[in-house]
Write an enzyme that holds these catalytic residues in place. Structure first.
Site, PDB file in Angstrom:
ATOM      1  N   CYS A 124       0.800  -1.234   0.000  1.00  0.00           N
ATOM      2  CA  CYS A 124       0.000   0.000   0.000  1.00  0.00           C
ATOM      3  C   CYS A 124       0.824   1.272   0.000  1.00  0.00           C
ATOM      4  CB  CYS A 124      -0.959  -0.032   1.174  1.00  0.00           C
ATOM      5  SG  CYS A 124      -1.867  -1.578   1.208  1.00  0.00           S
ATOM      6  N   HIS A 170      -2.280   8.286   6.186  1.00  0.00           N
ATOM      7  CA  HIS A 170      -2.591   6.993   5.577  1.00  0.00           C
ATOM      8  C   HIS A 170      -4.010   6.597   6.002  1.00  0.00           C
ATOM      9  CE1 HIS A 170      -1.883   3.212   3.671  1.00  0.00           C
ATOM     10  NE2 HIS A 170      -1.923   2.510   4.777  1.00  0.00           N
ATOM     11  N   HIS A 207      -9.588   2.417   0.202  1.00  0.00           N
ATOM     12  CA  HIS A 207      -8.140   2.222   0.195  1.00  0.00           C
ATOM     13  C   HIS A 207      -7.754   1.618  -1.155  1.00  0.00           C
ATOM     14  CE1 HIS A 207      -4.113   1.503   1.025  1.00  0.00           C
ATOM     15  NE2 HIS A 207      -4.174   0.666   2.044  1.00  0.00           N
TER      16      HIS A 207
END
Lengths: 340, 85, 407
Positions: C169, C302, C337
Site C-alpha cells: 500500500c 494513511h 483504500h
C-alpha cells in the site's frame, strides 16, 4: 559522486552455486523444460517460526541475502532492494485456488499475506530488524536491473554506504505451465528451460583490492535493433570505453527468436569473449541476476568455465565485462563491470 | 475430551505448518501464543477459520480469539461447549 | 545527502506540472476535486465483481466499466488490457495532457508505475480456462505486475527508463519518491509517476481473511472504526526538473520537496505499537526537505480506518509533532483504500490542497481515539498551506512519506 563496488555475490540457482567454494566446477545437466533450484537446508539460515510460512522464493531470497551479508561482513545494510518478475507466485496460486475451490469461504490469511510482491524484502528486514529503505521492483525482465539501478544510485549519490540488492523468482506450480504452453505455441520459442533462483549482492562505496566496480547500468524499455546498437555505442562512449576494452560480453541469450538482438549487439565486439548462462540457470524474469553473479565470479576467479563460452577463447585476464539482457525484444539492460 | 484435544493438536500442527512439533510436544495447558508455542496474530486468524470450518463456531472479532486460544485445554473446552458441528 | 548550499544550487527542484486521476469519486482531477469539496464519498456496494461478500463489504469502485474504458482509450477489440492497465492508461494519459506535453521525446522521459494486483482481475476469472480456451489465453501475458506499466509506456511513447514498484500500500509513494530522485540526480528530465490497482476478488478475499474490512462506510481515526473499505483507482503526476518547467513556460502545480521510506520491521502485516516505521519515514522526509515539523500545515494521513493502522499512525504523528499536531485528515473515506494507487491518489489530493489552500475533511469521523485524543479536520477548512505531508504504509512494514510544497 562515490563509486559503487560489489562486496559479495551469492546465488541459489539451478546449478551448484550456493554451498560450494568452486565456480561451476561441475555443471548440472537438465533435461526437463522446467528446472528447480538446488535448495540448501534452509533451517541453517532461517528460524523455524519464520520458515514455516515461507514459500520457495522467500526461502531462497532470505537465505541468499543472509549469506551475502555474512560474506560482506555486514550485520545491517543501509538499504534493502529486491526485484522479482512474477513475485510470490506460489502463494498467489495457493490463495487463488482456495478462493476457487472453496467458493470464497473458509479462507485463511497466510498465503494472501505471503503473496505480496515485497514479501522477500520485508522478510529480510523483519529477520534483521532492519528499519532502512526497503523497496521492491516488479517490472518483468527489468525487475532485477531496476533494483540494481536504485541500489547503484543509493551508493554513488551517497544516500547509503552499503546496499543489499537481489533478484528472485520461483517457478510456482500452475501458472508457469500456462506460460510454457504459450511459449510452445510460438514459433522460435525459448530453447532453454524455465528456471528459478535468487542472487543477492552487497554493494558498497568502500573499495578494496581486486574488488569489482559497477561502472554503469542502464535500462531501456523498448528499442529497435538499430536503435539498440546506437544506445549501446552511446553507453560505451559515455563511459569512455571502446569496444576492444570489453574482455567479456555476457548475453542473456535463450534461444528464442529475439536472440537476434544479441547477435546484432555481439557484432560490436567481434574479438571479445562471448559468454552466455541461461542454458545453465533457465530463463525467468530475474535470471539476469544469475548473469551478474557469474560475471562477478569470472572477474573474481579469473577463470571461465567452458560451459559459459558461447564464442571465442579465454586467453587473457578479464578486467572489464559488459552484460546485455533483454526479454522478448524489450526491457533491455546494460551493466558494465570493472575489476579494480 | 481427550480425543478432541488430540485432534486439535494434530490440526494446529498441520494447519500452521509446525513441522518441528509432534502431538506429544504440546501439553494441554501450554500457552499457544507468546512464550509457549510462539503463535502470533496471523495464526490466530488461521485458527478462527478452523473453528468456523470444522466446528461451526464463528468469532467475528479477532480479539475474542485471545481468550479462546489460550491453551489446548481452554480451546477444547470452548469448542465442546459451543460447537454446532 | 548532505544539505549544503552547493547542493541546493546544483540539485534541481522537482516540479509537478501535470496530474491525472480516476477514482471512486470521479474520472478526472476536476470531478475528484468537486467531490472532495462537497464531502461526497464514492463508497458503495460492489457491482463489477461477482463475490459472495456482496452484502458484507463496501467498496470504492471506479464508475466506468471495462468496456467504457476500452472505448474511451480507443483500444482494439483484441486487446489484452487488465482493468489495472485500463485505469492506469486512462489516468496517465490525463496527466500527460494536463502537463501540456506535446512531444514526449523532446526530453529524456521515464515512467515509474506502481501496482499490487497487476493482471489479477483476469487471472482470477480465467485461471482454470487458460489451458482450454484460446480466446482468453492472451491474458496469460498480462498477469505479471510489469505488464500495465509496459502498456502505459508504449501508449505514451516512453522508451527509456520504465519500471514498476510493488511494496503493497505504499507502492505509489515509492514510485513518486524514485521519480523525484531521478530528477534530482539529473538521470531524467521528466518522469511520469503514480500507481494503478483495480479491485479484484483476490484482494477482497485477502483483506477479508485479515478481518479488517468494514461492512459500513469506513471511519478513519474514529474510536469506533472497524476496518477499511477497499477501492480502485489510478493516479499519475508529471515530475519535471524546475529548469525545464520554467524554460517551457509551464505552470507549476506544486513541488516535491521531501520524501523518505523506512521499515517498521515489526510484523508482516501489522504496524508496531509505537509507530516506529511511520515515525522514521516522517522524520527522514522532514530532514530530506530541510523542514521542521512546524512547517507542515496539513497531513494527508494513511488513515485506513483499521484499528491497528490508525492508532499506530496517530502515535507516530504525536511523536513527530508532539502537542502541535497540524490539521490532518484521511481521504480514504472518499475513495476507499486504493492499495498501490493510494499514494498517488493522495499526492493528487495534496496538490489540490496546496492549490486551493484547503484541508479536505476526514468524513465519517465522530469520536476521538481515547489513547491519543487526536481529532482530524471534519469539514472543509480554508487555511494557508505551504507544505503538505502525505503518508502511505504497506504490508511488510513498508512506510513512506512524501512532502509536497506550494508552487
Amino acid at each position: 559522486m562515490k563509486n559503487c563496488y560489489i562486496h559479495s555475490a551469492v546465488s541459489i540457482s539451478t546449478q551448484n552455486t550456493f554451498e560450494t567454494k568452486g565456480f561451476l566446477t561441475e555443471i548440472v545437466e537438465h533435461s526437463t523444460k522446467k528446472i528447480e533450484a538446488i535448495h540448501p537446508n534452509y533451517k541453517n539460515f532461517i528460524s523455524p517460526s519464520s520458515l514455516r510460512r515461507m514459500a520457495t522464493g522467500v526461502k531462497m531470497g532470505v537465505a541468499a541475502s543472509s549469506k551475502a551479508l555474512e560474506i560482506a561482513n555486514l550485520p545491517q545494510p543501509e538499504a534493502i532492494i529486491t526485484g522479482t518478475g512474477m513475485g510470490c507466485i506460489e502463494d498467489t496460486e495457493k490463495f487463488l485456488n482456495s478462493i476457487i475451490a472453496n467458493k470464497e469461504k473458509f479462507l485463511t490469511p497466510t498465503s494472501f499475506i505471503q503473496s505480496t510482491h515485497n514479501t522477500v524484502a520485508a522478510q529480510i528486514a523483519l529477520g534483521l530488524k532492519c528499519k532502512v529503505y526497503n523497496n521492491t521492483y516488479v517490472h518483468g525482465g527489468l525487475s532485477f536491473e531496476s533494483a540494481l539501478l536504485d541500489a547503484h544510485m543509493h551508493i554513488i549519490q551517497d544516500e547509503a554506504k552499503n546496499v543489499l540488492v537481489g533478484g528472485v523468482d520461483e517457478l510456482g506450480n500452475e501458472f508457469i505451465d500456462h506460460v510454457m504452453m504459450m511459449e510452445n505455441n510460438t514459433e522460435n520459442g525459448l530453447k532453454v528451460p524455465f528456471g528459478e533462483g535468487a542472487s543477492f549482492f552487497v554493494l558498497s562505496s568502500d573499495k578494496f583490492e581486486n574488488c569489482i566496480k559497477i561502472k554503469a547500468i542502464e535500462t531501456i524499455s523498448s528499442a529497435s535493433k538499430e536503435g539498440l546498437i546506437l544506445r549501446l555505442k552511446l553507453f560505451l562512449s559515455q563511459n569512455n570505453i571502446g569496444p576492444k576494452t570489453i574482455d567479456a560480453f555476457v548475453t542473456g541469450q535463450n534461444g528464442d527468436g529475439f536472440d537476434t538482438y544479441y547477435d546484432k549487439a555481439s557484432t560490436l565486439f567481434p574479438e571479445t569473449l562471448n559468454l552466455h548462462y541461461k542454458h545453465l540457470s533457465g530463463e525467468f524474469y530475474t535470471a539476469s541476476s544469475f548473469g551478474l553473479f557469474i560475471a562477478t565470479q569470472v572477474l573474481k576467479h579469473q577463470t571461465v568455465p567452458k560451459s559459459l563460452i558461447n564464442q571465442g577463447e579465454f586467453t587473457k585476464p578479464i578486467k572489464t565485462v559488459l552484460l546485455y539482457n533483454q526479454f522478448k525484444g524489450r526491457d533491455h539492460s546494460f551493466i558494465l563491470l570493472e575489476r579494480q | 475430551m481427550n480425543t478432541l484435544r488430540q485432534e486439535l493438536k494434530e490440526k494446529i500442527i498441520e494447519q500452521l505448518n509446525l513441522e518441528d512439533y509432534s502431538v506429544s510436544d504440546i501439553e494441554d495447558n501450554d500457552a499457544l501464543f507468546g512464550d509457549g508455542l510462539g503463535l502470533d496474530s496471523i495464526d490466530a486468524l488461521e485458527l478462527i477459520v478452523m473453528l468456523d470450518k470444522d466446528y461451526g463456531i464463528q468469532l467475528t472479532d479477532p480479539k475474542e480469539g485471545k481468550e479462546v486460544f489460550k491453551s489446548i485445554e481452554v480451546l477444547a473446552d470452548y469448542i465442546a461447549k459451543h460447537r454446532t458441528k | 545527502m548532505p544539505n549544503t548550499e552547493l547542493n541546493k544550487i546544483k540539485t534541481p527542484r522537482v516540479a509537478i506540472t501535470g496530474m491525472g486521476i480516476i477514482s471512486a469519486i470521479g474520472n478526472s482531477v476536476e470531478s475528484n476535486k468537486k467531490a472532495l469539496f462537497a464531502s461526497e464519498n464514492g463508497i458503495g456496494n460492489i457491482t463489477l465483481i461477482n463475490t459472495i461478500h456482496l452484502d458484507a463489504i463496501k467498496v470504492g469502485e471506479v464508475k466506468l466499466s471495462n468496456e467504457a474504458l476500452i472505448s474511451a482509450l480507443q483500444l482494439s477489440e483484441n486487446n489484452n488490457f487488465s482493468r489495472t492497465a485500463l485505469l492506469g492508461l486512462f489516468a496517465a494519459k490525463a496527466a500527460v495532457k494536463n502537463s501540456g506535453i506535446k512531444d514526449i521525446s523532446a526530453y529524456k522521459t521515464g515512467l515509474i508505475s506502481a501496482t499490487t494486483v497487476g493482471g489479477m482481475d483476469k487471472t482470477e476469472l480465467y485461471l482454470k480456462q487458460f489451458e482450454s480456451n484460446p480466446k482468453i489465453q492472451k491474458y496469460i501475458a498480462s498477469h505479471h505486475a510489469g505488464d500495465s506499466t509496459q502498456k502505459i509506456a508504449d501508449a505514451l511513447g516512453i522508451i527509456d527508463f520504465v519500471t514498476t514498484i510493488s511494496t503493497a500500500c505504499s507502492s505509489a509513494t515509492n514510485a513518486i519518491m524514485l521519480g523525484a530522485r531521478f530528477i534530482k540526480s539529473g538521470k531524467l528530465d521528466r518522469v511520469i509517476v503514480g500507481g494503478t490497482d483495480a479491485l479484484s476478488k483476490f484482494t477482497i478475499n485477502g483483506f477479508k481473511t485479515l478481518m479488517i474490512q468494514s461492512e459500513e462506510l469506513c471511519k478513519p481515526f474514529d474510536a469506533n472504526r472497524n476496518g477499511l473499505n477497499l477501492g480502485e483507482a489510478a493516479a499519475y503526476l508529471v515530475l519535471e526538473s524546475e529548469q525545464i518547467a520554467i524554460k517551457e513556460n509551464k505552470p507549476i502545480l506544486a513541488y516535491v520537496s521531501g520524501y523518505a521510506n523506512a521499515n517498521d520491521a515489526f510484523h508482516q502485516t501489522a504496524s508496531s505499537h509505537n509507530g516506529e516505521g511511520a515515525f522514521l519515514a516522517m522524520d527522514k522526509a522532514l530532514q530530506n526537505a530541510s523542514l521542521l515539523p512546524r512547517d507542515i500545515n496539513y497531513i494527508n494521513a494513511h488513515g485506513t480506518a483499521t484499528p491497528n493502522n490508525d492508532l499506530s499512525e496517530s502515535v507516530a504523528i504525536k511523536r513527530i509533532f508532539e502537542d502541535k499536531v497540524p490539521d490532518f485528515s484521511s481521504t480514504k473515506a472518499f475513495t476507499g483504500h486504493t492499495l498501490a494507487a493510494a499514494g498517488a491518489v493522495e499526492a493528487v489530493f495534496s496538490v489540490l490542497a496546496l492549490q486551493e489552500q484547503v484541508v479536505f475533511p476526514n468524513i465519517n469521523f465522530e469520536t476521538e481515539i481515547p489513547e491519543t485524543g487526536l481529532k482530524p479536520v471534519t469539514e472543509l477548512k480554508r487555511n494557508q498551506i505551504q507544505n503538505v505531508l502525505s503518508n502511505s504504509f504497506g504490508f511488510g512494514g513498508n512506510c513512506s512519506t512524501l512532502i509536497l510544497s506550494k508552487a
